[in-house]
Design an enzyme around this catalytic site. Structure first.
Site: not given
Length: 578
Positions: A337-339
């Site tokens: 998530d949330e790269v």
């Protein structure tokens, strides 16, 4: 057959009738949480005393069931729960309950996703009781229901159990979980065990352990000990192999699966102490010039694994191999998530790759295409946060995460993202931040925030945090995780998880943040949130949840209250509508 015998240190009096105080206020004098699929209690409602020689008879062929039988027999006598509203039941001392017999069809059925958790419980007025189940795990659910049908009464501390009761029960959803983040805050093993024990009491069956994050790497891995040595908050804030084994075994004994998560390639700043060559933008301020568009991370703690570095794949291979050896569950949560684009773009090697025509999505796909087959080779289903497919800036193609070996966990945009996931053919776990994030509504944790210079800032409806306001138990309870889906799409929804992110949570407040709001989800996913007519039953659930919260507190769980006791003793008087 293994028999558990325990003495009852109380004297049974003569026949006694207990009178109600201010009305029953519920379907039955004593209730079960989560509400069973089907429960009948013959009228007039009756109860029988529990014999001093009461015991639970269960097969010794499954050690987890045998230990559960022993545990529940002890709990029955140790628990001192007295209903706030005294039950109106008829009690006859002549038919004391002598034993509970547990019968299981398949003692060898493993604890895994989709295992049969159904059971039937019958307590006869003659003083006999049985739990019948297909598996040991269903039998454990029946034992929990039995325990909740007991209570203390009278001046002599009489131990009673409901009689003339039949329960036929099974869950709506096979995946009913709680995610706990131990990367931002370290929690002692005792906190984790107490949480798992409370989960089992609520018939929840998946402990999603978000072990690491950018802030810390607290688990000691045999192949990569330097990650915890350099990444944990301190020597006394690490989970050893022995700790993990203890947690997994404890959870197994309660029918709870432990799904480990090592989030990557984002949220990995804590890896940089051991392997600085594998982590981009580590140690840099997360929000340059206060510009969100140029952020290096979604929150303080910048650092992401570099998909172009050979060391990245050496380390993640060891991590996956160790985690799948330590945790037997068939699910492995790989995060993703949330790269954050800015963090990768700040790295010279990645910047050169981008200048040659590569994209950030190709970079992520390169990483995922290496890790996903590794996870599958370990006979695991890979679980990812929805971002890996749905993020607008950095995502992968479906070919990198085949639906047959992949589950996606939703957290954004409520039912909309759940629908996108199942429409793409993936199985879904629902953790919508709008309904299931237990950290929301406590404000933001970043310092030096000029928003508070505005005297009206605290009046904003979002409660000072991106996912505010606070998610009340009613909001959790009322969420329909298959909302807007066709029947075929709904079949791909495995269930849901409430998420306890811990930027502002530690051992002092853990129980109150989780319970009884997690209990609300537990019932909604076990037997639904509607009555037989299809109407939402949150109003009827209020009194039952007050009672269940009181019982949990008696069991050592510091669950927060939801109403003054005045309301429980005056049913309906605290409602918004009469």
């Amino acid at each position: 057959m293994a028999t558990v015998l325990l003495p009852l240190l109380l004297l049974l009096g003569s026949a006694v009738t207990l009178l109600t105080c201010a009305g029953a206020g519920a379907s039955f004098p004593v209730n079960v949480w989560p509400k069973p699929t089907s429960m009948s209690w013959a009228e007039p409602h009756a109860a029988v005393p529990v014999s001093p020689s009461f015991h639970i008879v269960a097969s010794s062929g499954n050690p987890y069931l045998a230990s559960a039988a022993e545990r529940y027999a002890k709990l029955l006598f140790r628990e001192t729960y007295r209903p706030i509203v005294r039950p109106a039941v008829n009690v006859t001392a002549g038919n004391a309950l002598e034993k509970l017999t547990v019968a299981v069809s398949d003692l060898a059925a493993p604890l895994q996703h989709g295992v049969d958790e159904s059971y039937t419980l019958e307590i006869l007025p003659t003083g006999a009781a049985t739990v019948t189940a297909a598996t040991a795990w269903g039998a454990m659910r029946g034992l929990e229901t039995f325990s909740q049908l007991s209570w203390r009464a009278g001046r002599g501390d009489l131990l009673l159990v409901a009689a003339g009761v039949r329960v036929e029960d099974r869950p709506l959803y096979p995946h009913r979980g709680l995610m706990l983040d131990t990367g931002r805050t370290y929690f002692p093993v005792a906190d984790i065990l107490r949480t798992i024990d409370a989960m089992a009491a609520n018939k929840m069956n998946v402990f999603h352990w978000h072990i690491t994050d950018s802030q810390s790497f607290p688990i000691v891995l045999p192949s990569e000990p330097s990650l915890a040595e350099k990444g944990a908050y301190g020597e006394n804030m690490r989970y050893t192999v022995e700790d993990v084994e203890r947690i997994v075994e404890f959870a197994m004994s309660r029918g709870v699966r432990v799904v480990p998560e090592i989030d990557s390639p984002g949220h990995t700043a804590s890896w940089a102490g051991a392997y600085p060559e594998a982590v981009t933008c580590a140690g840099k301020f997360w929000l340059p010039d206060g510009d969100w568009n140029h952020r290096l991370a979604a929150e303080p703690g910048a650092g992401q694994l570099n998909p172009l570095a050979a060391k990245t794949y050496e380390v993640i291979t060891n991590v996956v191999n160790d985690l799948t050896s330590l945790f037997p569950d068939g699910f492995y949560h790989a995060g993703a998530d949330e790269v954050t684009p800015g963090c990768w773009e700040a790295d010279p090697t990645i910047q050169a790759d981008l200048e040659r025509g590569a994209t950030l999505s190709q970079l992520l796909e390169r990483y995922v295409s290496a890790v996903h087959p590794l996870v599958v080779s370990r006979n695991r289903t890979a679980v990812y946060w929805e971002d890996v497919l749905l993020d607008a800036a950095v995502n992968v193609s479906a070919s990198a995460i085949p639906p047959a070996t992949t589950v996606l966990q939703s957290w954004n945009n409520g039912p909309n993202n759940t629908k996108l996931i199942v429409q793409a053919g993936y199985r879904a776990i629902v953790s919508s931040a709008s309904f299931y994030y237990l950290d929301c509504g406590h404000g933001d944790f970043v310092g030096n925030n000029s928003i508070y210079d505005d005297p009206n800032s605290d009046f904003d409806a979002n409660g000072g945090s991106w996912c505010g306001p606070y998610k009340t138990w009613q909001r959790v309870y009322d969420y329909d995780i298959a909302y807007g889906l066709t029947p075929e799409e709904a079949q791909l929804v495995l269930g849901g998880e409430v998420a306890m992110w811990t930027e502002q949570v530690d051992t002092t407040v853990l129980d109150g943040r989780v319970w009884p709001r997690a209990s609300a989800m537990a019932e909604a996913l076990w037997s639904g949130n509607r009555d037989a007519s299809g109407r939402k039953r949150y109003a009827e659930a209020t009194d039952r949840l007050i009672d269940w919260r009181q019982r949990m507190v008696g069991r050592g769980v510091r669950a927060e209250p939801i109403q003054p006791l005045w309301c429980r003793t005056r049913p309906g008087m605290c409602n918004a509508v009469q």
